[in-house]
Write an enzyme that holds these catalytic residues in place. Structure first.
Site, PDB file in Angstrom:
ATOM      1  N   ARG A  43       0.767  -1.066   0.041  1.00 48.50           N
ATOM      2  CA  ARG A  43       0.023  -0.010  -0.339  1.00 48.50           C
ATOM      3  C   ARG A  43       0.542   1.151  -0.339  1.00 48.50           C
ATOM      4  NH1 ARG A  43      -4.403   0.789   4.936  1.00 48.50           N
ATOM      5  NH2 ARG A  43      -2.109   1.143   5.538  1.00 48.50           N
ATOM      6  N   LYS A  45      -0.120   5.560  -1.122  1.00 52.79           N
ATOM      7  CA  LYS A  45      -1.028   5.840  -1.799  1.00 52.79           C
ATOM      8  C   LYS A  45       0.055   7.786  -2.039  1.00 52.79           C
ATOM      9  CE  LYS A  45      -5.082   4.621   0.681  1.00 52.79           C
ATOM     10  NZ  LYS A  45      -5.396   4.452  -0.439  1.00 52.79           N
ATOM     11  N   ASP A  74      -6.049  -0.625  -4.076  1.00 46.98           N
ATOM     12  CA  ASP A  74      -5.959   0.182  -4.632  1.00 46.98           C
ATOM     13  C   ASP A  74      -5.382   0.037  -6.029  1.00 46.98           C
ATOM     14  OD1 ASP A  74      -6.767   0.789  -2.518  1.00 46.98           O
ATOM     15  OD2 ASP A  74      -6.759   2.136  -2.442  1.00 46.98           O
ATOM     16  N   ASP A  93     -12.871   2.775  -4.104  1.00 42.41           N
ATOM     17  CA  ASP A  93     -11.774   2.175  -5.232  1.00 42.41           C
ATOM     18  C   ASP A  93     -12.634   1.354  -6.598  1.00 42.41           C
ATOM     19  OD1 ASP A  93      -9.839   3.527  -4.108  1.00 42.41           O
ATOM     20  OD2 ASP A  93      -9.737   1.224  -2.760  1.00 42.41           O
ATOM     21  N   LYS A 141      -4.104   4.574   8.625  1.00 43.17           N
ATOM     22  CA  LYS A 141      -5.274   5.089   8.503  1.00 43.17           C
ATOM     23  C   LYS A 141      -6.772   5.848   8.673  1.00 43.17           C
ATOM     24  CE  LYS A 141      -8.244   2.507   5.184  1.00 43.17           C
ATOM     25  NZ  LYS A 141      -7.818   2.671   3.963  1.00 43.17           N
ATOM     26  N   GLY A 175      -5.672  -1.382  14.128  1.00 41.45           N
ATOM     27  CA  GLY A 175      -5.606  -1.222  15.359  1.00 41.45           C
ATOM     28  C   GLY A 175      -4.973  -2.667  16.358  1.00 41.45           C
ATOM     29  N   VAL A 201      -0.035  -3.421  10.239  1.00 39.97           N
ATOM     30  CA  VAL A 201       0.870  -2.124   9.357  1.00 39.97           C
ATOM     31  C   VAL A 201       1.611  -2.332  10.462  1.00 39.97           C
ATOM     32  CG1 VAL A 201       0.794  -0.143   8.271  1.00 39.97           C
ATOM     33  CG2 VAL A 201      -0.963  -1.237   8.499  1.00 39.97           C
ATOM     34  N   SER A 202       0.994  -1.942  11.622  1.00 37.14           N
ATOM     35  CA  SER A 202       3.414  -1.147  12.055  1.00 37.14           C
ATOM     36  C   SER A 202       2.946  -2.103  13.207  1.00 37.14           C
ATOM     37  CB  SER A 202       2.177   0.629  13.067  1.00 37.14           C
ATOM     38  OG  SER A 202       0.961   0.052  13.818  1.00 37.14           O
ATOM     39  N   CYS A 419       0.295 -42.738  20.941  1.00 34.71           N
ATOM     40  CA  CYS A 419      -0.874 -43.579  20.373  1.00 34.71           C
ATOM     41  C   CYS A 419      -1.677 -42.346  20.149  1.00 34.71           C
ATOM     42  CB  CYS A 419      -1.153 -45.228  20.205  1.00 34.71           C
ATOM     43  SG  CYS A 419       0.620 -46.368  20.101  1.00 34.71           S
TER      44      CYS A 419
END
Length: 497
Positions: A43, A45, A74, A93, A141, A175, A201-202, A419
């Site tokens: 990603r 942008k 996107d 999109d 975001k 989050g 993400v982070s 077993c």
């Protein structure tokens, strides 16, 4: 993509200085893949199209080396240009129909969904998976429509299942981090549908050690799926067809019942074709090897392979005698196994090492890293999930490798516990067929935790009192989990290798 996609540990990249810092994105993504990321979405942008294309090509090459799908956020035209595995699109999109026309029928298309309406619309339009959220507020975001929390995710999952779209894959995003992953997955789970994974993400991109962060996140996701596997067994009561030795038949049957399976002890292969049609699994346990027994094993294996039912091989004492080594070779050549379970000596024998075993016992001579390497190699060679039992159990499908550190020394003091672990796992892989590794890890963890709980009982003084307590605890874990009580999950020790 023709192979099933593993959405469990989904990485979304961020190239902004506040998240990536001054590090190289390609190096961070490669480290994350080494740690266990199972799918990557690029990603960006802010960069120019030329920069996006150049970076996407580099990331695609890295992901191909790890055999992990690579998607682009996107910019569907970029995904089409570089020929990657697909794209992820938002509500504002390009539409799914247009994206499919650009990418082709076999590419992955994911869609962001923040409401039931958006999720159902995307599922009906042919999305391959949904990115549900935003779960919690996040700095990566800014244009989130709403914060839906785990309860909002659960509502969307429930409605997908109720509307006939329960098969669509789902991840949640927003989050999510290592500290809340397990809680979010558990709280989001609906009775008929659970999340397939989490997108972060982070939590990885900004981590000081992306590989370690990815590995820990992967472990949290798998641990959160353990109740799903056990609940599947409770719902389906799958057949567990055991071709096992006489010493453990009664014990194995009782363990099978305790974990929620429908066990049958049937060593006569003429029954296998009919039993294989019932949707269960087969356990081939080489505790007693005879010429007639081996013929029965081969015939039953072929029947279950033909019916598409999973088969678990327990090569008991594989390295003890020439007869057993030959029998293992015969079985491995006769068909395919979903799971191969054995101790260190048995798995080393399958690896081609010359190992001297005293009967079914095995002394550990390898380090953890060496054991993991052997397990991975055997898994790749036979296309199976391989479990090497021991103080630390190691499981791998050749690509993903986990360790389970649950269990108790009393298990080694009772005949047939190994077993019966095979019987337990057979129920899991029959009820949860879409990820055999997850199912096998779940069964191994359940088995080990039950042993710990049993050993801690006041009335347990040794092996004789341990066995009934152990069966009771297996039953208790199964019943509690079926009733959405997963407090015992805090005892599970699963980690990625």
């Amino acid at each position: 993509m023709t192979a099933p996609v593993d959405y469990s540990t989904y990485l979304v990249t961020d190239s902004t200085p506040g998240i990536l810092g001054d590090r190289d994105l390609c190096q961070v993504v490669e480290a994350a893949l080494q740690g266990g990321v199972t799918i990557v979405q690029y990603r960006d942008k802010h960069s120019s199209r030329d920069v996006v294309v150049e970076t996407a090509k580099k990331l695609h090459d890295i992901c191909k080396r790890f055999q992990v799908p690579f998607l682009i956020n996107d910019q569907v035209d970029v995904a089409a240009e570089i020929g990657c595995d697909g794209a992820h699109i938002g509500q504002d999109d390009l539409g799914i129909k247009q994206a499919r026309e650009l990418l082709g029928p076999n590419k992955i298309i994911g869609v962001t969904a923040s409401s039931v309406e958006e999720a159902l619309q995307a599922a009906k339009a042919g999305a391959d998976y949904l990115g549900i959220g935003t779960v919690y507020s996040t700095q990566t975001k800014k244009d989130t429509k709403s914060i839906i929390g785990p309860s909002g995710v659960r509502t969307i999952l429930s409605q997908l299942a109720a509307s006939g779209h329960g098969a669509i894959s789902t991840v949640c995003i927003g989050g999510i981090n290592i500290s809340n992953t397990q809680q979010v997955m558990t709280q989001s789970s609906a009775p008929a549908k659970s999340l397939d994974g989490v997108a972060v993400v982070s939590a990885i991109i900004a981590a000081a050690d992306p590989a370690a962060a990815a590995g820990e996140l992967s472990s949290k996701v798998l641990t959160a799926k353990v109740p799903d596997v056990i609940q599947a067994v409770a719902r389906k009561t799958p057949l567990s067809h055991n071709m096992t030795n006489l010493v453990v038949q009664n014990f194995a049957a009782n363990v099978g019942l305790a974990v929620g399976a429908s066990p049958i002890m049937a060593n006569y292969a003429e029954e296998a074709a009919d039993l294989a049609k019932l949707g269960g699994s087969l356990v081939i346990n080489m505790g007693t090897v005879t010429p007639d027994g081996l013929k029965n094993y081969v015939q039953a294996l072929e029947a279950y392979n033909a019916a598409g039912g999973p088969v678990l091989l327990d090569p008991v004492g594989a390295g003890a005698t020439a007869v057993r080594r030959s029998a293992v070779k015969t079985l491995l050549a006769a068909g395919s196994f979903a799971v191969i379970k054995g101790n260190e000596g048995e798995i080393q024998t399958l690896h081609g090492s010359t190992v001297t075993q005293r009967g079914v016992d095995s002394d550990s001579t390898l380090s953890l890293a060496q054991r993991a390497s052997v397990v991975q190699s055997v898994a790749r060679a036979h296309g199976s999930v391989v479990l090497m039992t021991g103080v630390t159990d190691i499981l791998s499908d050749g690509r993903r490798t986990f360790r389970v550190d649950n269990g108790h020394e009393l298990l080694a003091q009772v005949t047939g516990t190994g077993c019966t672990l095979g019987t337990t796992i057979s129920a899991m892989i029959a009820a949860y067929p879409h990820d055999t590794l997850v199912a096998a890890v779940a069964g191994t963890a359940m088995f080990g935790v039950a042993a710990e709980l049993a050993a801690g009982r006041a009335e347990v003084r040794g092996p004789g009192t341990f066995v009934p307590a152990f069966i009771d605890e297996l039953y208790g874990v199964r019943k509690a989990t079926a009733e959405n009580d997963s407090r015992w999950l805090s005892l599970v020790k699963i980690s990625r290798i």
